[in-house]
Design a protein around this motif. Structure first.
Motif, PDB file in Angstrom:
ATOM      1  N   GLU A   1     -11.817  -6.314  -6.580  1.00  0.00           N
ATOM      2  CA  GLU A   1     -12.168  -5.595  -5.347  1.00  0.00           C
ATOM      3  C   GLU A   1     -12.482  -6.574  -4.208  1.00  0.00           C
ATOM      4  OE1 GLU A   1     -13.908  -5.438  -8.105  1.00  0.00           O
ATOM      5  OE2 GLU A   1     -15.999  -5.933  -7.703  1.00  0.00           O
ATOM      6  N   GLN A   2     -13.000  -7.752  -4.543  1.00  0.00           N
ATOM      7  CA  GLN A   2     -13.232  -8.765  -3.501  1.00  0.00           C
ATOM      8  C   GLN A   2     -11.898  -9.369  -3.045  1.00  0.00           C
ATOM      9  OE1 GLN A   2     -16.128 -11.803  -4.436  1.00  0.00           O
ATOM     10  NE2 GLN A   2     -17.552 -10.325  -5.314  1.00  0.00           N
ATOM     11  N   ARG A   3     -11.031  -9.617  -4.004  1.00  0.00           N
ATOM     12  CA  ARG A   3      -9.712 -10.183  -3.655  1.00  0.00           C
ATOM     13  C   ARG A   3      -8.964  -9.229  -2.736  1.00  0.00           C
ATOM     14  NH1 ARG A   3      -8.193 -11.376  -8.554  1.00  0.00           N
ATOM     15  NH2 ARG A   3      -6.755  -9.702  -9.034  1.00  0.00           N
ATOM     16  N   GLU A   4      -8.988  -7.943  -3.088  1.00  0.00           N
ATOM     17  CA  GLU A   4      -8.302  -6.927  -2.287  1.00  0.00           C
ATOM     18  C   GLU A   4      -8.860  -6.888  -0.865  1.00  0.00           C
ATOM     19  OE1 GLU A   4      -7.314  -2.574  -3.689  1.00  0.00           O
ATOM     20  OE2 GLU A   4      -9.318  -2.633  -2.842  1.00  0.00           O
ATOM     21  N   ALA A   5     -10.176  -6.849  -0.753  1.00  0.00           N
ATOM     22  CA  ALA A   5     -10.797  -6.761   0.580  1.00  0.00           C
ATOM     23  C   ALA A   5     -10.500  -8.021   1.397  1.00  0.00           C
ATOM     24  CB  ALA A   5     -12.306  -6.560   0.434  1.00  0.00           C
ATOM     25  N   PHE A   6     -10.581  -9.188   0.738  1.00  0.00           N
ATOM     26  CA  PHE A   6     -10.311 -10.443   1.456  1.00  0.00           C
ATOM     27  C   PHE A   6      -8.865 -10.477   1.965  1.00  0.00           C
ATOM     28  CE2 PHE A   6      -8.599 -14.735   1.522  1.00  0.00           C
ATOM     29  CZ  PHE A   6      -9.496 -15.386   2.359  1.00  0.00           C
ATOM     30  N   LEU A   7      -7.931 -10.113   1.108  1.00  0.00           N
ATOM     31  CA  LEU A   7      -6.513 -10.171   1.502  1.00  0.00           C
ATOM     32  C   LEU A   7      -6.213  -9.200   2.639  1.00  0.00           C
ATOM     33  CD1 LEU A   7      -4.824 -10.419  -2.013  1.00  0.00           C
ATOM     34  CD2 LEU A   7      -4.870 -12.201  -0.256  1.00  0.00           C
ATOM     35  N   LEU A   8      -6.745  -7.990   2.528  1.00  0.00           N
ATOM     36  CA  LEU A   8      -6.469  -7.009   3.576  1.00  0.00           C
ATOM     37  C   LEU A   8      -7.049  -7.461   4.917  1.00  0.00           C
ATOM     38  CD1 LEU A   8      -7.107  -3.725   1.541  1.00  0.00           C
ATOM     39  CD2 LEU A   8      -4.904  -4.534   2.412  1.00  0.00           C
ATOM     40  N   ARG A   9      -8.227  -8.112   4.870  1.00  0.00           N
ATOM     41  CA  ARG A   9      -8.869  -8.523   6.119  1.00  0.00           C
ATOM     42  C   ARG A   9      -8.270  -9.822   6.660  1.00  0.00           C
ATOM     43  NH1 ARG A   9      -9.576  -8.145  10.347  1.00  0.00           N
ATOM     44  NH2 ARG A   9     -11.256  -8.982  11.608  1.00  0.00           N
ATOM     45  N   HIS A  10      -8.194 -10.850   5.820  1.00  0.00           N
ATOM     46  CA  HIS A  10      -7.873 -12.184   6.325  1.00  0.00           C
ATOM     47  C   HIS A  10      -6.397 -12.555   6.236  1.00  0.00           C
ATOM     48  CE1 HIS A  10     -11.803 -13.707   7.406  1.00  0.00           C
ATOM     49  NE2 HIS A  10     -12.297 -13.119   6.330  1.00  0.00           N
ATOM     50  N   VAL A  11      -5.634 -11.873   5.414  1.00  0.00           N
ATOM     51  CA  VAL A  11      -4.202 -12.196   5.320  1.00  0.00           C
ATOM     52  C   VAL A  11      -3.365 -11.097   5.968  1.00  0.00           C
ATOM     53  CG1 VAL A  11      -2.298 -12.746   3.748  1.00  0.00           C
ATOM     54  CG2 VAL A  11      -4.623 -13.542   3.228  1.00  0.00           C
ATOM     55  N   GLU A  12      -3.705  -9.851   5.684  1.00  0.00           N
ATOM     56  CA  GLU A  12      -2.924  -8.751   6.274  1.00  0.00           C
ATOM     57  C   GLU A  12      -3.478  -8.313   7.627  1.00  0.00           C
ATOM     58  OE1 GLU A  12      -0.164  -8.236   4.984  1.00  0.00           O
ATOM     59  OE2 GLU A  12      -0.577  -9.367   3.156  1.00  0.00           O
ATOM     60  N   ASP A  13      -4.614  -8.845   8.021  1.00  0.00           N
ATOM     61  CA  ASP A  13      -5.181  -8.604   9.351  1.00  0.00           C
ATOM     62  C   ASP A  13      -5.489  -7.144   9.635  1.00  0.00           C
ATOM     63  OD1 ASP A  13      -5.578 -11.088  10.423  1.00  0.00           O
ATOM     64  OD2 ASP A  13      -3.510 -11.289  11.114  1.00  0.00           O
ATOM     65  N   LEU A  14      -5.860  -6.393   8.630  1.00  0.00           N
ATOM     66  CA  LEU A  14      -6.272  -5.010   8.874  1.00  0.00           C
ATOM     67  C   LEU A  14      -7.714  -5.000   9.385  1.00  0.00           C
ATOM     68  CD1 LEU A  14      -3.710  -4.392   7.189  1.00  0.00           C
ATOM     69  CD2 LEU A  14      -4.976  -2.565   6.076  1.00  0.00           C
ATOM     70  N   SER A  15      -8.022  -4.024  10.208  1.00  0.00           N
ATOM     71  CA  SER A  15      -9.409  -3.870  10.674  1.00  0.00           C
ATOM     72  C   SER A  15     -10.243  -3.318   9.522  1.00  0.00           C
ATOM     73  CB  SER A  15      -9.453  -2.888  11.848  1.00  0.00           C
ATOM     74  OG  SER A  15      -9.121  -1.587  11.376  1.00  0.00           O
ATOM     75  N   TYR A  16     -11.571  -3.462   9.631  1.00  0.00           N
ATOM     76  CA  TYR A  16     -12.426  -2.908   8.578  1.00  0.00           C
ATOM     77  C   TYR A  16     -12.253  -1.390   8.478  1.00  0.00           C
ATOM     78  CZ  TYR A  16     -14.820  -7.208   7.347  1.00  0.00           C
ATOM     79  OH  TYR A  16     -15.095  -8.458   6.861  1.00  0.00           O
ATOM     80  N   GLU A  17     -12.024  -0.752   9.617  1.00  0.00           N
ATOM     81  CA  GLU A  17     -11.834   0.704   9.592  1.00  0.00           C
ATOM     82  C   GLU A  17     -10.578   1.063   8.779  1.00  0.00           C
ATOM     83  OE1 GLU A  17     -12.619  -1.071  12.255  1.00  0.00           O
ATOM     84  OE2 GLU A  17     -14.674  -0.326  12.502  1.00  0.00           O
ATOM     85  N   ASP A  18      -9.508   0.277   8.983  1.00  0.00           N
ATOM     86  CA  ASP A  18      -8.282   0.535   8.222  1.00  0.00           C
ATOM     87  C   ASP A  18      -8.475   0.216   6.741  1.00  0.00           C
ATOM     88  OD1 ASP A  18      -6.926   1.436  10.397  1.00  0.00           O
ATOM     89  OD2 ASP A  18      -5.757  -0.397  10.729  1.00  0.00           O
ATOM     90  N   ILE A  19      -9.217  -0.862   6.459  1.00  0.00           N
ATOM     91  CA  ILE A  19      -9.450  -1.209   5.051  1.00  0.00           C
ATOM     92  C   ILE A  19     -10.262  -0.106   4.371  1.00  0.00           C
ATOM     93  CG2 ILE A  19     -10.389  -2.925   3.451  1.00  0.00           C
ATOM     94  CD1 ILE A  19     -10.052  -5.011   5.676  1.00  0.00           C
ATOM     95  N   ALA A  20     -11.188   0.479   5.125  1.00  0.00           N
ATOM     96  CA  ALA A  20     -11.963   1.596   4.568  1.00  0.00           C
ATOM     97  C   ALA A  20     -11.032   2.751   4.219  1.00  0.00           C
ATOM     98  CB  ALA A  20     -13.032   2.039   5.578  1.00  0.00           C
ATOM     99  N   ALA A  21     -10.026   2.986   5.095  1.00  0.00           N
ATOM    100  CA  ALA A  21      -9.068   4.054   4.807  1.00  0.00           C
ATOM    101  C   ALA A  21      -8.211   3.711   3.587  1.00  0.00           C
ATOM    102  CB  ALA A  21      -8.173   4.292   6.031  1.00  0.00           C
ATOM    103  N   VAL A  22      -7.898   2.434   3.422  1.00  0.00           N
ATOM    104  CA  VAL A  22      -7.062   1.998   2.298  1.00  0.00           C
ATOM    105  C   VAL A  22      -7.817   2.120   0.981  1.00  0.00           C
ATOM    106  CG1 VAL A  22      -5.969  -0.023   1.229  1.00  0.00           C
ATOM    107  CG2 VAL A  22      -5.617   0.438   3.660  1.00  0.00           C
ATOM    108  N   THR A  23      -9.067   1.667   0.993  1.00  0.00           N
ATOM    109  CA  THR A  23      -9.798   1.537  -0.267  1.00  0.00           C
ATOM    110  C   THR A  23     -10.734   2.706  -0.559  1.00  0.00           C
ATOM    111  OG1 THR A  23     -11.558   0.320   0.862  1.00  0.00           O
ATOM    112  CG2 THR A  23      -9.776  -0.988  -0.100  1.00  0.00           C
ATOM    113  N   GLY A  24     -11.075   3.468   0.470  1.00  0.00           N
ATOM    114  CA  GLY A  24     -12.034   4.545   0.276  1.00  0.00           C
ATOM    115  C   GLY A  24     -13.465   4.046   0.129  1.00  0.00           C
ATOM    116  N   VAL A  25     -13.697   2.802   0.552  1.00  0.00           N
ATOM    117  CA  VAL A  25     -15.027   2.193   0.416  1.00  0.00           C
ATOM    118  C   VAL A  25     -15.660   2.112   1.806  1.00  0.00           C
ATOM    119  CG1 VAL A  25     -16.249   0.075  -0.235  1.00  0.00           C
ATOM    120  CG2 VAL A  25     -14.305   0.869  -1.589  1.00  0.00           C
TER     121      VAL A  25
END
Lengths: 203, 182
Positions: free
Chosen positions: B130-154
């Motif tokens: 779950e840390q790897r997923e969040a890190f990749l979405l934020r720092h490699v895929e450049d998604l906003s935290y709001e979008d990551i929340a939509a992706v992960t449901g967290v």
């Protein structure tokens, strides 16, 4: 809380950012898998229509309607089963050599018979028409015409094949039989042309 | 990172195959990068991406016309990666039970010296998923935290904590690597 960006994290992120090389067939495989799923549902509907016309119509029996209901149930389950957190897709993509695991389609009587198998062919870029012929369709040139992915991409088609070994080839422009370069070559060339082997594996 | 023209996603939703192909060609490299970074091997990554696009196709009827396509696609892809990770974990458990030396590959890398990208990948793989997923979405895929929340449901604060912990671990281990190499 800040975003934790610093020089080291930035360098780590940069190391993970290069886009990987994409297999040239990747899009074609996905399109073939999607077309196979589309073909699966109408084929079940065709069974219903076939069952309600001709012979079955003359029977006009409750049995024919029950059979139709059974197939409609199958189609409905297929549509509902496509949630993104559900089980893997029923049509397995033909990506790993010539061995294709796939979920069987049920016939009207509920007996496991054939599975939809997506086929991709990229070795005839200049052809105007290609069809896939094999044991699964009695080598009928009209049974499985292939469609291109986009204007000039690879060719795809979906065939229904029972689990087991099938010999097949591509008929290019109605004249030339070409083996599948991505599959093992068939040794039993009793019909006199190049051909390949497809193993369809029941789950 | 650019997003696809929403009109193309709408055409694909309405059954236009050419639009679906455009979507696949546009997003495939990014999706493969994310899946490779999550799963650590090419074969599983290709399978996850292919499954994800087939599911995108099947789920289009439920895609809201006013929704953004990127978070929806990555949610489906992240789900496929999680499923494959669970499968791989079961497979690894079977191999380890059979007493096959699981660390042979790691020893080989150490002997010959991995480059920076490999070191990063090794540390990344050691992170909880779950840390790897969040890190990749934020720092490699450049998604906003709001979008990551939509992706992960967290929730947002939990996501920020995941990214922070991932960064802390990466920073500590990569600093060790750099000191070791000097």
């Amino acid at each position: 809380m800040n975003d934790e960006r610093d020089e080291l994290i930035e360098r780590a992120s940069l190391a993970l950012r290069p886009l990987p090389r994409v297999n040239a067939m990747a899009t074609a495989r996905i399109v073939a898998a999607v077309r196979a799923r589309r073909a699966q549902r109408p084929s079940a509907l065709r069974l219903v229509l076939d069952g309600l016309s001709g012979r079955s119509l003359s029977l006009a029996s409750a049995g024919a309607l029950a059979a139709a209901a059974l197939v409609i149930g199958f189609v409905t389950r297929g549509a509902i089963g496509a949630r993104d957190d559900a089980a893997p897709p029923p049509v397995a993509p033909a990506t790993r050599g010539a061995e294709v695991p796939a979920r069987p389609a049920a016939d009207v009587a509920g007996v496991v018979r054939a599975v939809p198998v997506p086929i991709v062919f990229s070795a005839a870029p200049n052809a105007t028409r290609v069809s896939v012929v094999g044991d699964f369709n009695s080598w009928d040139a009209a049974a499985a015409p292939m469609r291109r992915v986009g204007k000039d991409g690879p060719w795809t088609a979906t065939v229904l094949a029972r689990p087991g070994r099938h010999v097949y080839a591509f008929l290019v422009d109605g004249a030339t039989l070409v083996a599948d370069p991505r599959a093992p070559r068939a040794q039993d060339l009793d019909y006199g042309g190049a051909a390949s082997v497809l193993m369809v594996v029941a789950p | 990172m650019s997003e696809i023209d929403p009109a193309i996603a709408l055409r694909a939703k309405r059954g236009d195959e050419q639009a679906f192909i455009e979507i696949v060609e546009f997003y495939y490299p990014r999706c493969l990068r994310f899946a490779r970074n999550m799963l650590g091997n090419d074969q599983d990554a290709e399978e996850a991406v292919q499954d994800a696009f087939v599911r995108v196709h099947d789920s289009f009827p439920r895609f809201r016309e006013d929704a953004r396509f990127d978070p929806w696609l990555f949610r489906i892809l992240a789900n496929r990666c999680r499923t494959l990770m669970a499968r791989t974990k079961r497979h690894r458990a079977l191999i380890e039970y059979g007493e096959v030396p699981a660390s042979a590959a790691a020893v080989e890398v150490d002997q010959f010296g991995a480059d920076w990208a490999e070191e990063v990948q090794v540390v990344l793989e050691s992170l909880p998923a779950e840390q790897r997923e969040a890190f990749l979405l934020r720092h490699v895929e450049d998604l906003s935290y709001e979008d990551i929340a939509a992706v992960t449901g967290v929730g947002l604060s939990a996501l920020r904590m995941r990214v922070k912990r991932a960064c802390d671990t990466l920073r500590a281990r990569l600093t060790e690597v750099e000191q070791h190499e000097r």
